[in-house]
Each structure stands twice: as structure tokens, then as C-alpha cells.
Design an enzyme around this catalytic site. Structure first.
Site, PDB file in Angstrom:
ATOM      1  N   ASP A 132       2.489   1.629  -8.696  1.00 45.14           N
ATOM      2  CA  ASP A 132       2.411   0.305  -7.807  1.00 45.14           C
ATOM      3  C   ASP A 132       2.597  -0.879  -8.663  1.00 45.14           C
ATOM      4  OD1 ASP A 132       1.140   1.988  -6.021  1.00 45.14           O
ATOM      5  OD2 ASP A 132      -1.030   1.319  -6.281  1.00 45.14           O
ATOM      6  N   MET A 133       3.035  -1.816  -7.857  1.00 46.43           N
ATOM      7  CA  MET A 133       3.346  -3.148  -8.388  1.00 46.43           C
ATOM      8  C   MET A 133       2.212  -4.005  -7.965  1.00 46.43           C
ATOM      9  SD  MET A 133       5.352  -4.709 -10.345  1.00 46.43           S
ATOM     10  CE  MET A 133       7.102  -4.159 -10.335  1.00 46.43           C
ATOM     11  N   GLN A 161       8.625  -5.795  -4.634  1.00 48.69           N
ATOM     12  CA  GLN A 161       7.801  -6.706  -3.795  1.00 48.69           C
ATOM     13  C   GLN A 161       8.770  -7.590  -3.090  1.00 48.69           C
ATOM     14  OE1 GLN A 161       5.066  -7.943  -6.603  1.00 48.69           O
ATOM     15  NE2 GLN A 161       3.391  -6.835  -5.942  1.00 48.69           N
ATOM     16  N   ARG A 182       9.988   1.956  -3.631  1.00 51.47           N
ATOM     17  CA  ARG A 182       9.169   1.527  -2.736  1.00 51.47           C
ATOM     18  C   ARG A 182       9.178   0.266  -2.281  1.00 51.47           C
ATOM     19  NH1 ARG A 182       3.026   1.830  -3.765  1.00 51.47           N
ATOM     20  NH2 ARG A 182       3.061   3.948  -3.555  1.00 51.47           N
ATOM     21  N   LYS A 185       5.943  -5.803   1.321  1.00 51.06           N
ATOM     22  CA  LYS A 185       6.122  -7.451   0.836  1.00 51.06           C
ATOM     23  C   LYS A 185       5.492  -8.072  -0.092  1.00 51.06           C
ATOM     24  CE  LYS A 185       6.589  -7.759   6.381  1.00 51.06           C
ATOM     25  NZ  LYS A 185       6.100  -8.486   7.416  1.00 51.06           N
ATOM     26  N   ALA A 187       1.229  -7.843  -1.759  1.00 53.11           N
ATOM     27  CA  ALA A 187      -0.162  -7.996  -1.418  1.00 53.11           C
ATOM     28  C   ALA A 187      -0.963  -9.175  -2.032  1.00 53.11           C
ATOM     29  CB  ALA A 187      -1.118  -6.819  -1.314  1.00 53.11           C
ATOM     30  N   HIS A 225       4.273  -2.003   7.952  1.00 51.22           N
ATOM     31  CA  HIS A 225       3.789  -1.372   9.034  1.00 51.22           C
ATOM     32  C   HIS A 225       4.338  -2.555  10.146  1.00 51.22           C
ATOM     33  CE1 HIS A 225       0.445  -1.147   6.096  1.00 51.22           C
ATOM     34  NE2 HIS A 225       0.427  -0.006   6.571  1.00 51.22           N
ATOM     35  N   ARG A 286      -7.789  -7.008  -0.248  1.00 47.09           N
ATOM     36  CA  ARG A 286      -6.427  -7.212   0.262  1.00 47.09           C
ATOM     37  C   ARG A 286      -6.006  -7.080   1.538  1.00 47.09           C
ATOM     38  NH1 ARG A 286      -5.778  -5.697  -5.051  1.00 47.09           N
ATOM     39  NH2 ARG A 286      -5.325  -3.548  -4.607  1.00 47.09           N
ATOM     40  N   ARG A 287      -6.523  -5.827   1.984  1.00 45.66           N
ATOM     41  CA  ARG A 287      -6.395  -5.238   3.385  1.00 45.66           C
ATOM     42  C   ARG A 287      -6.884  -6.570   4.320  1.00 45.66           C
ATOM     43  NH1 ARG A 287      -4.461  -2.410  -0.150  1.00 45.66           N
ATOM     44  NH2 ARG A 287      -2.987  -4.041   0.409  1.00 45.66           N
TER      45      ARG A 287
HETATM   46  C1  LIG Z   1       2.570   2.448   1.398  1.00 38.19           C
HETATM   47  C2  LIG Z   1       2.390   1.157   0.962  1.00 38.19           C
HETATM   48  C3  LIG Z   1       2.143   0.788  -0.339  1.00 38.19           C
HETATM   49  C4  LIG Z   1       1.921  -0.173  -1.019  1.00 38.19           C
HETATM   50  N1  LIG Z   1       2.301  -0.485  -2.271  1.00 38.19           N
HETATM   51  C5  LIG Z   1       2.145  -2.079  -2.599  1.00 38.19           C
HETATM   52  C6  LIG Z   1       2.128  -2.152  -4.152  1.00 38.19           C
HETATM   53  O1  LIG Z   1       2.382  -1.517  -4.915  1.00 38.19           O
HETATM   54  N2  LIG Z   1       2.158  -3.536  -4.253  1.00 38.19           N
HETATM   55  C7  LIG Z   1       1.702  -4.525  -3.181  1.00 38.19           C
HETATM   56  O2  LIG Z   1       1.720  -5.672  -3.712  1.00 38.19           O
HETATM   57  N3  LIG Z   1       1.673  -4.272  -1.943  1.00 38.19           N
HETATM   58  C8  LIG Z   1       1.691  -2.896  -1.735  1.00 38.19           C
HETATM   59  N4  LIG Z   1       1.693  -2.529  -0.532  1.00 38.19           N
HETATM   60  C9  LIG Z   1       1.024  -3.811   0.530  1.00 38.19           C
HETATM   61  C10 LIG Z   1       2.114  -4.460   1.289  1.00 38.19           C
HETATM   62  O3  LIG Z   1       2.737  -5.270   0.179  1.00 38.19           O
HETATM   63  C11 LIG Z   1       1.705  -5.240   2.370  1.00 38.19           C
HETATM   64  O4  LIG Z   1       0.665  -6.367   1.957  1.00 38.19           O
HETATM   65  C12 LIG Z   1       1.325  -4.723   3.388  1.00 38.19           C
HETATM   66  O5  LIG Z   1       1.694  -3.513   3.684  1.00 38.19           O
HETATM   67  C13 LIG Z   1       1.138  -5.505   4.816  1.00 38.19           C
HETATM   68  O6  LIG Z   1       2.561  -5.966   4.851  1.00 38.19           O
HETATM   69  P1  LIG Z   1       3.215  -5.193   6.047  1.00 38.19           P
HETATM   70  O7  LIG Z   1       4.760  -5.048   5.680  1.00 38.19           O
HETATM   71  O8  LIG Z   1       2.516  -4.241   6.921  1.00 38.19           O
HETATM   72  O9  LIG Z   1       3.613  -6.475   7.213  1.00 38.19           O
HETATM   73  P2  LIG Z   1       2.684  -7.546   7.729  1.00 38.19           P
HETATM   74  O10 LIG Z   1       3.531  -8.744   8.429  1.00 38.19           O
HETATM   75  O11 LIG Z   1       1.291  -8.031   6.797  1.00 38.19           O
HETATM   76  O12 LIG Z   1       2.088  -6.754   9.132  1.00 38.19           O
HETATM   77  C14 LIG Z   1       2.824  -6.318  10.387  1.00 38.19           C
HETATM   78  C15 LIG Z   1       1.632  -5.671  11.231  1.00 38.19           C
HETATM   79  O13 LIG Z   1       1.324  -4.461  10.579  1.00 38.19           O
HETATM   80  C16 LIG Z   1      -0.201  -4.452  10.897  1.00 38.19           C
HETATM   81  N5  LIG Z   1      -0.908  -4.523   9.489  1.00 38.19           N
HETATM   82  C17 LIG Z   1      -0.372  -4.965   8.323  1.00 38.19           C
HETATM   83  N6  LIG Z   1      -1.602  -5.025   7.557  1.00 38.19           N
HETATM   84  C18 LIG Z   1      -2.578  -4.740   8.002  1.00 38.19           C
HETATM   85  C19 LIG Z   1      -4.042  -4.377   7.815  1.00 38.19           C
HETATM   86  N7  LIG Z   1      -4.343  -4.749   6.418  1.00 38.19           N
HETATM   87  N8  LIG Z   1      -5.095  -4.100   8.766  1.00 38.19           N
HETATM   88  C20 LIG Z   1      -4.561  -3.828  10.028  1.00 38.19           C
HETATM   89  N9  LIG Z   1      -2.983  -3.981  10.403  1.00 38.19           N
HETATM   90  C21 LIG Z   1      -2.074  -4.355   9.422  1.00 38.19           C
HETATM   91  C22 LIG Z   1      -0.357  -5.470  11.804  1.00 38.19           C
HETATM   92  O14 LIG Z   1      -0.266  -4.858  12.985  1.00 38.19           O
HETATM   93  C23 LIG Z   1       0.619  -6.535  11.488  1.00 38.19           C
HETATM   94  O15 LIG Z   1       1.003  -7.360  12.585  1.00 38.19           O
HETATM   95  C24 LIG Z   1       1.831  -1.449   0.201  1.00 38.19           C
HETATM   96  C25 LIG Z   1       2.031  -1.153   1.460  1.00 38.19           C
HETATM   97  C26 LIG Z   1       2.192  -0.084   1.832  1.00 38.19           C
HETATM   98  C27 LIG Z   1       2.303   0.336   3.268  1.00 38.19           C
END
Ligand SMILES: Cc1cc2nc3c(=O)[nH]c(=O)nc-3n(C[C@H](O)[C@H](O)[C@H](O)COP(=O)(O)OP(=O)(O)OC[C@H]3O[C@@H](n4cnc5c(N)ncnc54)[C@H](O)[C@@H]3O)c2cc1C
Length: 306
Positions: A132-133, A161, A182, A185, A187, A225, A286-287
Site C-alpha cells: 500500500d502507499m 496515488q 494499483r 486517487k 486517501a 469506485h 479515511r473512509r
Molecule cells: C482497492 C483499493 C486500494 C486502495 N489502496 C490505497 C492505497 O494504498 N493508498 C491510498 O492512499 N489510497 C488507497 N485507496 C483509497 C483511494 O485512494 C481513495 O481514497 C478511495 O478509493 C476513494 O476514491 P475513489 O476513486 O473511489 O473516488 P471518489 O471520487 O472518492 O468516489 C467515487 C464514488 O465512489 C463511492 N465512494 C468512494 N469512497 C466511498 C466511501 N468511503 N464510502 C462510500 N462510497 C464511496 C461514492 O459513490 C463516490 O461518489 C484504495 C482504494 C481501493 C479501492
């Protein structure tokens, strides 16, 4: 503003104590966290695999400054990987590892040695590790560790990221044959010198990175997502003539499960990141920071209405 406040709270001991002790918190946490024990994680993994999804398991815990705890985390991963091997899940269930959980804040070499032990256990279990980053201050160190691990374990996954200004450059460096990357965006909060701070900029960067990874020789892992980005990735896969097994989508456990099932049902590789354990606080915050609606859901639970 709210996002920054929640991300700051994710590192505050005082807020942590308050949240962890609030009685309804656990029920809300269970939306994002698979449970506290390896047994919980195995049950959730079995269900997801039976439904055609793949899994990456994260043993919760981060930011440790204690060697004994770092060591205990490695042991926990080794036991988990042993259990995954016994269950015969193979590479369909891999693990995700945070270097700060295995000592990166104390000493990079120690984190590398500990990560090697996890990689060895993963190889023994017939599966892989993705590193993970975390916080922007750890990017250079994390990429160094991934590079060193890949010398012995070429299948170790890296994470980039798109919020980082240098994301596209990192992707270009990592888009070589066999390289699992991977793309997410990001977190964590980061200053404007190193990161894009507006959503549109982060999304545009994600698309640029996706183009580089999809056109490259590696194995992109599209972690988002965001429906628009999922569509763009699907379109790029067609344009770049990618076979369905040459990339995968990734989403977090508890988020857009219907979309996860839809993608898996269409024959795409869809991996669910399943976090479990007792150290859920930072991950959970973070979620909440990612989506204000989650905060409302949490607030209702605290008020006893959900
Ligand atoms: C498999 C995986 C691994 C990851 N690993 C890392 C990592 O190593 N380092 C890191 O910095 N980040 C990591 N992340 C988190 C990532 O960076 C984002 O913070 C997170 O995925 C939300 O961004 P998004 O691309 O879903 O877009 P967003 O624009 O945030 O969300 C798009 C849509 O997705 C849905 N959604 C998104 N987040 C949520 C939530 N928390 N609860 C409910 N609905 C939501 C909503 O419908 C939202 O409108 C990871 C994410 C995933 C999916």
C-alpha cells in the site's frame, strides 16, 4: 475542509479514544471492516471468491513505532497466509501490506526485512503481496522498498496515488512487463507543492496515469469506485487491445458491492480489498473522509437512529 478535519482526526489519539469507545461505533465500522479475527477474514474471503470476486486482505495496523508490534504484524500476516494456503485460495486471495505497520517509521531497512518475510510467506502460499502507499512523506521510501522486494519477488504490487503531482512519471517508470501497479486517487492529505488538491485535477491525473498504465506492458490494477473512471478504464482496455485477464478492477469491501458484482459478472477481474483486525481506527476515518454521507450515517448511528 471536512475532509482535512477527518484526516487530521485519523491521527489524533484523543479523538481515537472517543470514537473507539462510542458504543454504536462497531456496528458502523463493520460496514467497511470484515471483522476482527482471521476467521472473520477467511469467511468473508470464501464468500467473495464463491461469488466470482478476487480478494486482497489487509491486516489493520499502521504507524507503529514499536519493533515488537511490527514483528507481531509480520507473524499475523504469516499465519493469515498459512490459513489462505490451507483453504486452497491460491492467488485469488492476495495480501496488502502497509510498510508503517512493519516498522517503516523506525527504520526503512527493518521494514524491508519484515516485508521480505511477508513476501516469502505469500510465495509459500502461492499468492502475492501489494505494498500500500501511505502518506506523501513516505512515497520515495516505499518505492525504494518495492523496488528492492521486486529483485527477489517480481510479482510484488506497487501503488501510485493520482493525487501526487509526480504520479504520471511514477506510472511511466512502473509500466514494464510483469509489473503489477494499483492506481488509486490517494486517501491522505498532502500539501499543494506535492499534490493536486482539487477533485477535478486528481481525476484528470488519474486518467493520464490510466492511459500510461493501460498502454504499457504491466498489469494495471484500477482501484476506484468512481463510475466515470471505471468506464474510461474499460474503454482504454478495448483501445489498447488488452485481454480481460491482463488488468483488474479493485474496490473496497463494503463500497459499491453491486457494481463489484456487475463487473465480475461481465467477466472482468474484480478484486475486493478486505481489511480486518482490531486496529480499524485510521482506516475507518479515511473512509469517512472520502464521503460526507458516511459521516451522516455514522452520526445517525451515534445518535441511536441507525
Ligand atoms: C482497492 C483499493 C486500494 C486502495 N489502496 C490505497 C492505497 O494504498 N493508498 C491510498 O492512499 N489510497 C488507497 N485507496 C483509497 C483511494 O485512494 C481513495 O481514497 C478511495 O478509493 C476513494 O476514491 P475513489 O476513486 O473511489 O473516488 P471518489 O471520487 O472518492 O468516489 C467515487 C464514488 O465512489 C463511492 N465512494 C468512494 N469512497 C466511498 C466511501 N468511503 N464510502 C462510500 N462510497 C464511496 C461514492 O459513490 C463516490 O461518489 C484504495 C482504494 C481501493 C479501492
Amino acid at each position: 475542509m471536512l475532509r482535512s478535519a477527518l484526516l487530521a482526526a485519523s491521527r489524533s489519539g484523543g479523538v481515537r479514544a472517543l470514537i473507539e469507545k462510542a458504543p454504536p461505533t462497531r456496528a458502523v465500522v463493520r460496514r467497511f471492516v470484515a471483522g476482527e479475527t482471521t476467521g472473520d477474514a477467511l469467511r468473508v474471503t470464501g464468500d467473495l471468491l464463491a461469488g466470482g470476486r478476487l480478494v486482497s486482505l489487509d491486516v489493520l495496523g499502521e504507524d507503529t513505532h514499536d519493533r515488537a508490534r511490527a514483528d507481531a504484524t509480520v507473524e499475523h500476516y504469516a499465519a493469515l497466509l498459512g490459513a489462505l494456503a490451507d483453504a486452497g485460495f491460491g492467488a485469488d486471495a492476495e495480501v496488502s501490506l502497509k510498510l508503517t505497520a512493519v516498522g517503516q517509521a523506525l527504520d526503512e531497512d527493518m521494514a524491508l526485512a519484515n516485508a521480505r518475510r511477508v513476501c516469502a510467506a505469500a510465495r509459500e502460499a502461492g499468492t502475492t503481496v501489494t505494498v500500500d502507499m501511505e502518506d506523501h512523506t513516505l512515497v520515495a521510501s516505499t518505492l525504494r522498498v518495492v523496488h528492492a522486494l521486486r529483485g527477489e519477488y517480481p510479482d510484488v504490487g506497487a501503488v501510485i496515488q493520482s493525487s501526487l503531482r509526480r504520479a504520471e512519471e511514477y506510472c511511466a517508470e512502473l509500466a514494464y512487463e510483469g509489473s503489477r501497479v494499483r492506481l488509486c486517487k490517494g486517501a491522505y492529505a498532502a500539501p499543494a507543492e506535492v499534490a493536486f488538491t482539487g477533485r477535478a485535477e486528481v481525476d484528470a491525473s488519474y486518467v493520464r496515469c490510466l492511459k500510461v498504465l493501460m498502454a504499457g506492458q504491466g498489469y494495471p490494477m484500477v482501484a476506484t469506485h468512481d463510475p466515470r473512471l471505471v468506464d474510461i478504464a474499460s474503454a482504454l482496455a478495448v483501445l489498447d487491445d488488452r485481454a480481460a485477464d491482463s488488468f483488474e478492477y479493485q474496490m473496497l469491501y463494503g463500497i459499491r458491492p453491486q457494481e463489484q458484482r456487475r463487473l465480475a459478472g461481465q467477466g472482468f477481474r474484480m478484486r475486493v480489498y478486505v481489511a480486518y483486525g482490531t486496529e480499524w481506527y485510521g482506516y475507518f476515518m479515511r473512509r469517512l473522509a472520502e464521503r460526507p454521507a458516511n459521516l451522516a450515517f455514522f452520526a445517525r448511528a451515534l445518535a441511536g437512529r441507525s
